[in-house]
Each structure stands twice: as C-alpha cells, then as structure tokens.
Scaffold this active site. Structure first.
Site, PDB file in Angstrom:
ATOM      1  CE  LYS A 151      -1.274   1.421   3.673  1.00  0.00           C
ATOM      2  NZ  LYS A 151      -1.695   2.749   4.572  1.00  0.00           N
ATOM      3  CG  ASN A 152       2.257   2.727   3.493  1.00  0.00           C
ATOM      4  OD1 ASN A 152       1.301   3.020   2.936  1.00  0.00           O
ATOM      5  ND2 ASN A 152       2.884   2.404   5.130  1.00  0.00           N
ATOM      6  NE  ARG A 194      -2.844  12.326   8.573  1.00  0.00           N
ATOM      7  CZ  ARG A 194      -1.451  12.730   7.343  1.00  0.00           C
ATOM      8  NH1 ARG A 194      -0.885  11.783   7.855  1.00  0.00           N
ATOM      9  NH2 ARG A 194      -0.563  14.329   7.898  1.00  0.00           N
ATOM     10  CB  CYS A 226      -4.756   9.739  11.558  1.00  0.00           C
ATOM     11  SG  CYS A 226      -3.457   9.374  11.527  1.00  0.00           S
ATOM     12  NE  ARG A 250       0.185  10.077  10.580  1.00  0.00           N
ATOM     13  CZ  ARG A 250       0.123   9.081   9.760  1.00  0.00           C
ATOM     14  NH1 ARG A 250      -0.881   9.241  10.022  1.00  0.00           N
ATOM     15  NH2 ARG A 250       0.657   9.155   8.887  1.00  0.00           N
ATOM     16  CB  VAL A 308       1.740  18.769   5.170  1.00  0.00           C
ATOM     17  CG1 VAL A 308       1.020  16.798   5.891  1.00  0.00           C
ATOM     18  CG2 VAL A 308       1.079  19.482   5.820  1.00  0.00           C
ATOM     19  CG  ASP A 342       3.341   1.259   8.969  1.00  0.00           C
ATOM     20  OD1 ASP A 342       3.817   1.630   8.190  1.00  0.00           O
ATOM     21  OD2 ASP A 342       3.155   2.313   9.918  1.00  0.00           O
ATOM     22  CB  ILE A 368       7.291   6.783  14.348  1.00  0.00           C
ATOM     23  CG1 ILE A 368       8.367   5.927  14.571  1.00  0.00           C
ATOM     24  CG2 ILE A 368       6.548   7.294  13.404  1.00  0.00           C
ATOM     25  CD1 ILE A 368       9.914   6.415  13.480  1.00  0.00           C
ATOM     26  NE  ARG A 382      -7.435   4.207   5.463  1.00  0.00           N
ATOM     27  CZ  ARG A 382      -6.453   5.318   5.919  1.00  0.00           C
ATOM     28  NH1 ARG A 382      -7.058   5.744   7.353  1.00  0.00           N
ATOM     29  NH2 ARG A 382      -5.667   5.663   5.616  1.00  0.00           N
TER      30      ARG A 382
HETATM   31  C1  EPZ Z   1       4.197   6.744   6.243  1.00  0.00           C
HETATM   32  O1  EPZ Z   1       3.513   8.316   6.927  1.00  0.00           O
HETATM   33  C2  EPZ Z   1       3.163   5.402   6.174  1.00  0.00           C
HETATM   34  N1  EPZ Z   1       2.526   5.809   4.979  1.00  0.00           N
HETATM   35  C3  EPZ Z   1       2.674   5.621   7.499  1.00  0.00           C
HETATM   36  O2  EPZ Z   1       1.988   3.807   7.244  1.00  0.00           O
HETATM   37  C4  EPZ Z   1       4.157   4.990   8.105  1.00  0.00           C
HETATM   38  O3  EPZ Z   1       3.606   4.178   9.938  1.00  0.00           O
HETATM   39  C5  EPZ Z   1       5.190   7.066   8.448  1.00  0.00           C
HETATM   40  O4  EPZ Z   1       5.205   6.537   7.319  1.00  0.00           O
HETATM   41  C6  EPZ Z   1       6.113   6.239   9.274  1.00  0.00           C
HETATM   42  O5  EPZ Z   1       6.571   4.995   8.964  1.00  0.00           O
HETATM   43  C7  EPZ Z   1       2.956   5.779   3.166  1.00  0.00           C
HETATM   44  O6  EPZ Z   1       3.684   5.503   3.665  1.00  0.00           O
HETATM   45  C8  EPZ Z   1       0.960   6.542   2.815  1.00  0.00           C
HETATM   46  P1  EPZ Z   1       6.149   9.797   8.965  1.00  0.00           P
HETATM   47  P2  EPZ Z   1       3.741   8.977   6.810  1.00  0.00           P
HETATM   48  O7  EPZ Z   1       6.009  11.315   7.662  1.00  0.00           O
HETATM   49  O8  EPZ Z   1       4.590  10.025   5.990  1.00  0.00           O
HETATM   50  C9  EPZ Z   1       6.097  13.625  11.278  1.00  0.00           C
HETATM   51  C10 EPZ Z   1       0.092   2.727   7.761  1.00  0.00           C
HETATM   52  O9  EPZ Z   1      -0.314   2.435   8.822  1.00  0.00           O
HETATM   53  N2  EPZ Z   1       6.382  14.698  10.418  1.00  0.00           N
HETATM   54  O10 EPZ Z   1       7.376   9.855   8.292  1.00  0.00           O
HETATM   55  O11 EPZ Z   1       3.404  10.325   7.164  1.00  0.00           O
HETATM   56  C11 EPZ Z   1       5.215  12.385  11.649  1.00  0.00           C
HETATM   57  O12 EPZ Z   1       4.071  13.659  12.204  1.00  0.00           O
HETATM   58  C12 EPZ Z   1       0.583   4.068   7.543  1.00  0.00           C
HETATM   59  O13 EPZ Z   1       0.354   2.366   6.720  1.00  0.00           O
HETATM   60  C13 EPZ Z   1       6.505  15.474  11.203  1.00  0.00           C
HETATM   61  O14 EPZ Z   1       6.058  16.367  11.894  1.00  0.00           O
HETATM   62  O15 EPZ Z   1       4.971   9.268   8.026  1.00  0.00           O
HETATM   63  C14 EPZ Z   1       5.525  11.698  12.272  1.00  0.00           C
HETATM   64  O16 EPZ Z   1       5.866  11.934  13.659  1.00  0.00           O
HETATM   65  C15 EPZ Z   1       0.200   4.880   9.082  1.00  0.00           C
HETATM   66  N3  EPZ Z   1       5.750  16.923  10.155  1.00  0.00           N
HETATM   67  C16 EPZ Z   1       6.777  11.555  11.766  1.00  0.00           C
HETATM   68  O17 EPZ Z   1       7.365  12.847  11.330  1.00  0.00           O
HETATM   69  C17 EPZ Z   1       5.705  16.459   8.508  1.00  0.00           C
HETATM   70  O18 EPZ Z   1       5.989  17.308   7.600  1.00  0.00           O
HETATM   71  C18 EPZ Z   1       7.575  10.449  10.879  1.00  0.00           C
HETATM   72  O19 EPZ Z   1       6.193  10.272   9.933  1.00  0.00           O
HETATM   73  C19 EPZ Z   1       5.963  15.312   7.902  1.00  0.00           C
HETATM   74  C20 EPZ Z   1       5.794  13.939   9.325  1.00  0.00           C
END
Ligand code: EPZ
Length: 425
Positions: free
Chosen positions: A22-23, A94, A118, A123, A125, A308, A330, A400
C-alpha cells in the site's frame, strides 16, 4: 458498518500470497501527475486507500483504469483539468498530500486540503511545506488548504529535513525531478517504498542518486516519460502474517515477501523464538519451540523496527513467556490497541511512549473496537489465539490496508467471517 467474528485457537498453516505494498502504491500513483504519458502498474493491491487516491487523481483529470482481478492500474495524466484536491476526499486518506509536490512541479499550482490529524497523531505536514518553499514555491495556508504556486517552475535546492519523514521525502523527491537544477535531500527517509518510488521515477527518465540512503540527489529534467512498474511486496503485511503464524503455533510460507525488507523485524523474531528464513518463492516462518519469549522493541525510521508493526508485535507479546517492553518513538498516540487488548485479558502497563507487556497464558475472546489500521489488525491477531469468539468492530479501518485479509486467513486454517454489524452507529 461491518465486523469480523473470529473463533480462536486454530494454528495457521500453509501459504499466504503477499500483496503489493500500500505504502509503495500510493506515492507511485501520485507520480503519474509528473508526466503527460501513460504509466502502468501491476501488483496494485485492491484497497480502500487505493480507491480513495484514484478518486482524487480522477478529480485532477487523470485517466485511471484499475483491474482488481489482474491488480493492474493504468494512469494517464495527459492534461490536468484541476489542481484542487478537496477536503472531502483528502480527509479520507492522508497520503493524498503526496499529490502536492507533483502537482506544483508539473502544473505550477496546487490547492490541497491540509490532511488533518488521525487516530495515531496530529500528523503535521510542515516539512512538506517548508521544503517546497525552499524549492521556490509560494505557499499560502488558508481555510484549511495549502495553496502552492510556482508559475515559473521549481528550482533545485539543498533540503535539510529536521527529522526523517517518509511522506516528505517522497513528495519533495517527486517535485525535484522536474525542478531546474540539482536538489539534495539531507536526512532523507530510507524506507523500501521510497526506493521503489525512486526506481520508477528513474525509469521515467529522472536522474536520482542515493536511494535507500539518508542523502538523495535529484538532477531535475524538463519532462518525464511513461513507464511500466511492478509494486514491491508489502513488508508490513508480511510481518503481520508472520506474527499471526507464530502466535497460533503454525508454519507459513509468505509468498513474494522479500526478507531483505523485513530488516529490524528479524532480530526480535529470533529472540522471541521464531524461525524466519528466505526460501524459494518467499519467506518461511514458524515457532522454534512451543513457547514464544517476550522481547523488547523500539520503533524507529527504517532500517529500524517499523512503527507499522508495533501493534501487531504487542499482540504477540501478550501471550509470550516473560515480559517485553514496547517503545513507540514515531507517533505520539499509537497505543490505541492497548485498552482493547486489556479487555481480552492482556497484562499491559503504559508509561508515556512505552508499554510493558507481561505475557499471560490465555487471552479471552471479547467484543473489541478497531481505531486505526494497524491497531485493528492487532485485534484480529489477538482474536486468532483467544479462547472463544472475538468480534472486531469498525473494520473499515482494516480494509484500508489489508487486501482480502479474511480470505487469506481462512485459506490457512483460521475460523473467521465478516458480518454486518447490527446496532453499530
Ligand atoms: C508513512 O506515513 C506511512 N504512510 C505510515 O504508514 C508510516 O507509519 C509512516 O510513514 C512512518 O513509517 C504511507 O506511506 C502512506 P512520516 P507519513 O512523515 O509519511 C512527523 C500505515 O499504517 N512529521 O514518516 O505520514 C509525523 O507526525 C501508515 O500504513 C512531521 O512532524 O509518516 C511523525 O511523527 C500509518 N512533519 C513522523 O514525522 C511532517 O511534515 C514520521 O512521519 C511530516 C511528518
């Protein structure tokens, strides 16, 4: 709303086909916005999240054709009819934020709803937005939308991510492929799904070095071409079913799984008394002895233990011999499965971002509630070993991210069925 009713106590034995990730599929789909030529993907899993992103891409003018039997997805963004990704679509998924970078890079403008938080955390960006600004985009945040403009195109820059972010690395890597000049991403995330996305972008004509490391260099091009690409196997699905197999005391072959992507899952599995090995066609997994030992895990960015799989590992620890400490580094709220596991008789004590899990002899079946994708699958795992019947409610979370999970588990001996949920609001 639907629920899954599970009768526990049966060992799982046999083969499970691991679907495309998926990811990996989601960012690959967003990459279709970078070219006016067709892209063809196979091993695209039949998931709610994929359907949600198709809805958004169609809204933007991308021609989408998904074949759920063949698992192929054809995408053609010959010309874009809109640059707006609306709230009512983005809030459902998201990862829709991943259209932001490609849209600005190709179209010169994007209006994407802020995804909002969520169940597992706020989360934000901010890193996506800050890095796009460094590539020259003018970005305004108003009425819950990110409005980004780069009428003269993006310009390459040195980007330093304050922390490792999968989505921000993917968004900015895609945007950089069409920027003028060179972009260097420092502290880039290293997940296999990013390497898969980068491999596809290179087949489209992008010039990218350092995939899989924390420094990715992209030399921008004036256009990218179409290509065909096969989505990598889903390492989180593979890890989930590996845990299901060893919890129930069975032996599974995880077809198409790539042991190289299981990284930091291997060591805790070995310490817990799990035999996991690469075999022809995939990965085999089974318990070494008749008990599983408690182990400590801490989630970290790849190649560390994946967040995950944290909830699923916790389910395994609830019935292990001894105790295990689970530390989530995380996300700030990723223990939603704990209260539900406690209702099944687990012995878990949470202290901030750590949970001490003391193994118990048996879990007891109960009615439990799914709250997010991985928490919900951890409850299915617990139901597979609990005494009696367990009903997991609100399984739309599950659908999902797990393709045909009921069918896959039934085929290896589990007793479970999907039912209409009476009385569920
Ligand atoms: C990806 O989410 C995955 N989703 C998530 O999988 C996964 O848990 C996550 O990476 C971590 O491995 C997809 O790939 C679609 P991050 P993402 O940006 O990109 C913070 C699942 O169950 N952050 O690596 O959103 C954030 O809040 C899902 O399949 C900021 O602060 O994760 C988190 O604490 C859940 N600012 C940390 O960084 C930002 O601009 C890592 O998030 C972006 C992120």
């Amino acid at each position: 709303m639907d629920k899954i009713r599970i009768t526990g106590g049966l060992p799982l034995n046999g083969e499970i086909e691991i679907s495309g990730a998926k990811n990996a599929a989601l960012p690959l789909m967003a990459a279709s916005l970078l070219t006016d030529q067709p892209l063809e993907f196979d091993r695209v899993p039949d998931l709610r999240d994929v359907a949600s992103l198709i809805e958004i891409l169609e809204e933007l003018g991308v021609a989408c054709a998904y074949d759920a039997q063949k698992k192929t997805l054809k995408l053609h963004a010959a010309r874009l009819s809109s640059c707006l990704a609306p709230y009512d679509l983005v809030r459902k998924m998201r990862a829709s934020i991943l259209v932001l970078g490609p849209l600005v890079a190709r179209h010169g403008e994007a209006k994407v709803s802020l995804p909002g938080g969520c169940a597992i955390g706020t989360r934000p960006v901010d890193m996506h937005i800050d890095a796009l600004r460094e590539l020259g985009a003018e970005i305004e945040l108003a009425e819950g939308y990110i409005h980004a403009r780069a009428p003269g195109g993006l310009v390459g820059a040195e980007i330093h991510f304050p922390k490792s972010s999968v989505g921000a690395t993917e968004n900015i890597m895609m945007a950089a492929t069409l920027a003028k000049g060179v972009t260097v991403l420092h502290n880039a995330a290293r997940e296999p799904e990013i390497v898969d996305l980068g491999g596809c972008l290179v087949k489209m004509g992008a010039e990218i070095e350092g995939l899989g490391t924390d420094k990715i260099t992209v030399r921008g091009k004036s256009f990218l071409r179409g290509t065909a690409h096969s989505v990598i196997a889903d390492r989180i699905e593979a890890g989930t079913f590996a845990i299901a197999g060893v919890m129930t005391g069975g032996a599974l072959l995880l077809k198409n799984a790539e042991i190289g992507h299981l990284g930091a899952m291997i060591d805790p599995f070995h310490k817990a008394g799990v035999d996991i090995a690469e075999v022809a066609g995939g990965v085999s997994v089974r318990r070494v002895k008749d008990v599983l030992r408690g182990v400590d895990i801490m989630t970290e960015p790849y190649p560390g233990f994946p967040t995950d799989l944290q909830a699923q590992m916790m389910s395994m620890l609830t019935i292990a011999t001894g105790a295990g400490m689970v530390t989530e580094t995380i996300f700030e709220n990723r223990f939603m499965h704990v209260p539900e596991l406690l209702r099944m008789g687990a012995d878990i004590t949470v202290h901030g971002s750590s949970a001490l899990v003391r193994g118990v002899k048996k879990l007891k079946g109960a009615d439990v509630m799914a709250t997010d994708l991985r928490a919900s699958v951890s409850l299915v795992l617990a139901g597979l070993v609990a005494e009696g019947a367990t009903s997991v409610h609100r399984i739309y979370h599950l659908e999902r991210g797990y393709e045909n999970i009921v069918g896959k588990l039934k085929a290896v001996g589990a007793k479970l069925e999907k039912l209409k949920d009476d009385g569920e609001d």
